[in-house]
Scaffold this motif. Structure first.
Motif, PDB file in Angstrom:
ATOM      1  N   ASN A   1      71.978  13.443  55.089  1.00 59.82           N
ATOM      2  CA  ASN A   1      70.612  13.955  54.952  1.00 59.82           C
ATOM      3  C   ASN A   1      70.619  15.407  54.496  1.00 59.82           C
ATOM      4  O   ASN A   1      71.440  16.220  54.956  1.00 59.82           O
ATOM      5  N   LYS A   2      69.711  15.726  53.612  1.00 62.18           N
ATOM      6  CA  LYS A   2      69.575  17.110  53.178  1.00 62.18           C
ATOM      7  C   LYS A   2      69.085  17.975  54.341  1.00 62.18           C
ATOM      8  O   LYS A   2      68.347  17.491  55.209  1.00 62.18           O
ATOM      9  N   PRO A   3      69.484  19.234  54.373  1.00 64.83           N
ATOM     10  CA  PRO A   3      69.012  20.116  55.444  1.00 64.83           C
ATOM     11  C   PRO A   3      67.487  20.214  55.428  1.00 64.83           C
ATOM     12  O   PRO A   3      66.860  20.225  54.364  1.00 64.83           O
ATOM     13  N   SER A   4      66.919  20.296  56.585  1.00 62.85           N
ATOM     14  CA  SER A   4      65.464  20.424  56.699  1.00 62.85           C
ATOM     15  C   SER A   4      65.042  21.864  56.395  1.00 62.85           C
ATOM     16  O   SER A   4      65.862  22.790  56.478  1.00 62.85           O
ATOM     17  N   PRO A   5      63.770  22.082  56.061  1.00 65.26           N
ATOM     18  CA  PRO A   5      63.288  23.460  55.858  1.00 65.26           C
ATOM     19  C   PRO A   5      63.545  24.350  57.071  1.00 65.26           C
ATOM     20  O   PRO A   5      63.827  25.541  56.918  1.00 65.26           O
ATOM     21  N   ALA A   6      63.474  23.760  58.257  1.00 65.07           N
ATOM     22  CA  ALA A   6      63.722  24.548  59.483  1.00 65.07           C
ATOM     23  C   ALA A   6      65.174  25.003  59.545  1.00 65.07           C
ATOM     24  O   ALA A   6      65.460  26.139  59.957  1.00 65.07           O
ATOM     25  N   GLU A   7      66.113  24.125  59.155  1.00 66.16           N
ATOM     26  CA  GLU A   7      67.535  24.493  59.142  1.00 66.16           C
ATOM     27  C   GLU A   7      67.794  25.597  58.131  1.00 66.16           C
ATOM     28  O   GLU A   7      68.572  26.526  58.384  1.00 66.16           O
ATOM     29  N   VAL A   8      67.167  25.476  56.969  1.00 70.93           N
ATOM     30  CA  VAL A   8      67.334  26.490  55.922  1.00 70.93           C
ATOM     31  C   VAL A   8      66.809  27.835  56.403  1.00 70.93           C
ATOM     32  O   VAL A   8      67.468  28.869  56.249  1.00 70.93           O
ATOM     33  N   GLU A   9      65.629  27.829  56.999  1.00 73.19           N
ATOM     34  CA  GLU A   9      65.039  29.084  57.493  1.00 73.19           C
ATOM     35  C   GLU A   9      65.875  29.684  58.612  1.00 73.19           C
ATOM     36  O   GLU A   9      66.044  30.908  58.690  1.00 73.19           O
TER      37      GLU A   9
ATOM     38  N   PRO B   1      67.050  27.292  47.793  1.00 78.15           N
ATOM     39  CA  PRO B   1      67.858  26.273  47.109  1.00 78.15           C
ATOM     40  C   PRO B   1      69.361  26.452  47.328  1.00 78.15           C
ATOM     41  O   PRO B   1      70.090  25.475  47.527  1.00 78.15           O
ATOM     42  N   GLN B   2      69.842  27.696  47.328  1.00 74.39           N
ATOM     43  CA  GLN B   2      71.270  27.949  47.534  1.00 74.39           C
ATOM     44  C   GLN B   2      71.663  27.651  48.983  1.00 74.39           C
ATOM     45  O   GLN B   2      72.735  27.087  49.238  1.00 74.39           O
ATOM     46  N   ILE B   3      70.807  28.013  49.924  1.00 70.56           N
ATOM     47  CA  ILE B   3      71.105  27.743  51.336  1.00 70.56           C
ATOM     48  C   ILE B   3      71.146  26.236  51.571  1.00 70.56           C
ATOM     49  O   ILE B   3      72.029  25.718  52.264  1.00 70.56           O
ATOM     50  N   GLU B   4      70.202  25.525  50.987  1.00 71.84           N
ATOM     51  CA  GLU B   4      70.151  24.070  51.152  1.00 71.84           C
ATOM     52  C   GLU B   4      71.430  23.410  50.646  1.00 71.84           C
ATOM     53  O   GLU B   4      72.003  22.546  51.305  1.00 71.84           O
ATOM     54  N   GLN B   5      71.900  23.839  49.456  1.00 73.38           N
ATOM     55  CA  GLN B   5      73.121  23.269  48.903  1.00 73.38           C
ATOM     56  C   GLN B   5      74.329  23.628  49.754  1.00 73.38           C
ATOM     57  O   GLN B   5      75.218  22.794  49.995  1.00 73.38           O
TER      58      GLN B   5
ATOM     59  N   LEU C   1      74.407  24.293  53.026  1.00 76.34           N
ATOM     60  CA  LEU C   1      74.378  23.528  54.269  1.00 76.34           C
ATOM     61  C   LEU C   1      74.693  22.055  54.024  1.00 76.34           C
ATOM     62  O   LEU C   1      75.343  21.407  54.854  1.00 76.34           O
ATOM     63  N   PHE C   2      74.245  21.531  52.892  1.00 80.01           N
ATOM     64  CA  PHE C   2      74.553  20.138  52.546  1.00 80.01           C
ATOM     65  C   PHE C   2      76.060  19.967  52.351  1.00 80.01           C
ATOM     66  O   PHE C   2      76.668  19.008  52.850  1.00 80.01           O
ATOM     67  N   ASN C   3      76.683  20.881  51.620  1.00 80.65           N
ATOM     68  CA  ASN C   3      78.137  20.838  51.433  1.00 80.65           C
ATOM     69  C   ASN C   3      78.869  20.947  52.764  1.00 80.65           C
ATOM     70  O   ASN C   3      79.881  20.278  52.990  1.00 80.65           O
ATOM     71  N   LYS C   4      78.342  21.796  53.643  1.00 81.19           N
ATOM     72  CA  LYS C   4      78.959  21.992  54.956  1.00 81.19           C
ATOM     73  C   LYS C   4      78.908  20.703  55.776  1.00 81.19           C
ATOM     74  O   LYS C   4      79.884  20.317  56.428  1.00 81.19           O
ATOM     75  N   LYS C   5      77.774  20.016  55.739  1.00 80.24           N
ATOM     76  CA  LYS C   5      77.645  18.745  56.453  1.00 80.24           C
ATOM     77  C   LYS C   5      78.630  17.710  55.905  1.00 80.24           C
ATOM     78  O   LYS C   5      79.249  16.962  56.669  1.00 80.24           O
ATOM     79  N   ASN C   6      78.762  17.668  54.578  1.00 83.38           N
ATOM     80  CA  ASN C   6      79.701  16.728  53.962  1.00 83.38           C
ATOM     81  C   ASN C   6      81.126  17.016  54.407  1.00 83.38           C
ATOM     82  O   ASN C   6      81.888  16.093  54.720  1.00 83.38           O
ATOM     83  N   LYS C   7      81.488  18.279  54.422  1.00 82.20           N
ATOM     84  CA  LYS C   7      82.852  18.646  54.793  1.00 82.20           C
ATOM     85  C   LYS C   7      83.117  18.323  56.261  1.00 82.20           C
ATOM     86  O   LYS C   7      84.196  17.825  56.610  1.00 82.20           O
ATOM     87  N   GLU C   8      82.145  18.603  57.112  1.00 79.09           N
ATOM     88  CA  GLU C   8      82.323  18.309  58.538  1.00 79.09           C
ATOM     89  C   GLU C   8      82.490  16.814  58.767  1.00 79.09           C
ATOM     90  O   GLU C   8      83.314  16.387  59.589  1.00 79.09           O
TER      91      GLU C   8
END
Length: 317
Positions: free
Chosen positions: A121-129, A242-246, A248-255
């Motif tokens: 799942n893509k990071p939520s706006p709350a996670e990005v903020e 947009p950069q934070i979202e990408q 965090l998404f990469n981080k989730k994939n790696k984890e």
């Protein structure tokens, strides 16, 4: 002289030749699935193959008609080269066989990992903020570092030059010394922000006065650098999102990939036949991370890649 398009086509064909030739040789001639678009000495090129090339090239819909024609020619070139490679038994060369096996292993491993991890799942706006608020050094308190560099061969770095750097007040004085001592150098200038750099390096630069001279060693070249200016360069949440979202998404994939590799290692019997190859316990997690196929490692969100970041803080003198 060959046309540029032809050169591009030929290059594409050569890049995939060995893998295609090796895979074909393993199973002999097989009828390819899909509607045939062309035949090259009896070998069919199909719609499925062309669609795969279009997908890999990520061609926009409006350009697909023109791209299809060029990619079909590339597939024909590839088939011609593959046929000749098999005739010359290139596919039996041990180095080629090894390269094909490696490519197959990577593809299968990556396909398994994608299937196992599933859709992240893509990071939520709350996670990005939340990330934005917890890392002001990258955003609201972001700094820009303007630097000037003289690049020399590391072999030319000696004690006399170090003394000259210590005594100099400006980078231009260092250039004068290099000219007088017939040391070749190149000039460059660059700007990087605290979002581009490793935190340790960014912290060191932020604590330096303007005009500070320092040295960074990079293998066979050495950079003589002057910190020309430090500026505030903040960004808003809207700009950074947009950069934070990408990131965090990469981080989730790696984890997720790390967790799966950890599970597989825990249930496997792994024996190191050469005891010196066995990793220390402290580096086990690093070994797991290094073996994850095609999963981006998390780094600080940045507007662009940074040569300075790659150097790290260890070489800062």
């Amino acid at each position: 002289m060959p046309k540029p398009a032809a050169n591009t086509r030929l290059l594409c064909a050569v890049l995939v030749l060995f893998a295609a030739a090796g895979l074909s040789a393993c199973g002999g001639k097989e009828k390819k699935a899909g509607q045939a678009l062309a035949s090259v000495n009896g070998e069919e090129i199909t719609v499925l193959q062309l669609n795969e090339e279009l997908q890999r090239a990520n061609v926009p819909a409006v350009q697909q008609e023109a791209a299809s024609k060029q990619l079909l020619e590339s597939l024909i070139d590839r088939q011609l080269l593959q046929n000749e490679a098999i005739k010359d038994k290139v596919d039996r060369d041990p180095k080629v066989v090894q390269a094909v096996e490696r490519a197959k292993a990577l593809i299968v491993a990556q396909a398994y990992m994608q299937k196992r991890i599933g859709t992240i799942n893509k990071p939520s706006p709350a996670e990005v903020e939340d990330y934005f608020n917890k890392n002001p050094q990258y955003f609201t308190q972001r700094k820009q570092f303007d630097m000037r560099e003289l690049i020399i061969a590391s072999a030319d770095m000696n004690d006399d030059l170090k003394k000259a750097m210590d005594a100099a007040k400006t980078l231009e004085e260092v250039a004068v010394w290099l000219d007088a001592n017939k040391v070749k150098y190149a000039r460059t200038q660059l700007s990087r922000t605290s979002a581009d750099l490793a935190p340790e390096l960014s912290s060191k630069l932020a604590g330096m006065p303007k005009g500070q001279l320092f040295i960074i060693r990079e293998g066979d070249r050495t950079l003589l650098i002057s910190l020309a200016d430090i500026k505030d360069n903040p960004v808003t949440l809207a700009q950074a999102a947009p950069q934070i979202e990408q990131f965090l998404f990469n981080k989730k994939n790696k984890e997720a990939a790390d967790a799966e590799l950890k599970r597989l290692r825990a249930s496997a019997k792994i024996e190191y036949l050469n005891k010196t190859d066995k990793p220390a316990a402290a580096s086990a997690s690093a070994a797991v991370a290094a073996s994850a196929p095609a999963v981006a490692a998390p780094t600080a969100p940045a507007a662009d890649s940074s040569d300075v970041n790659a150097r790290g803080v260890a070489g800062l003198k």
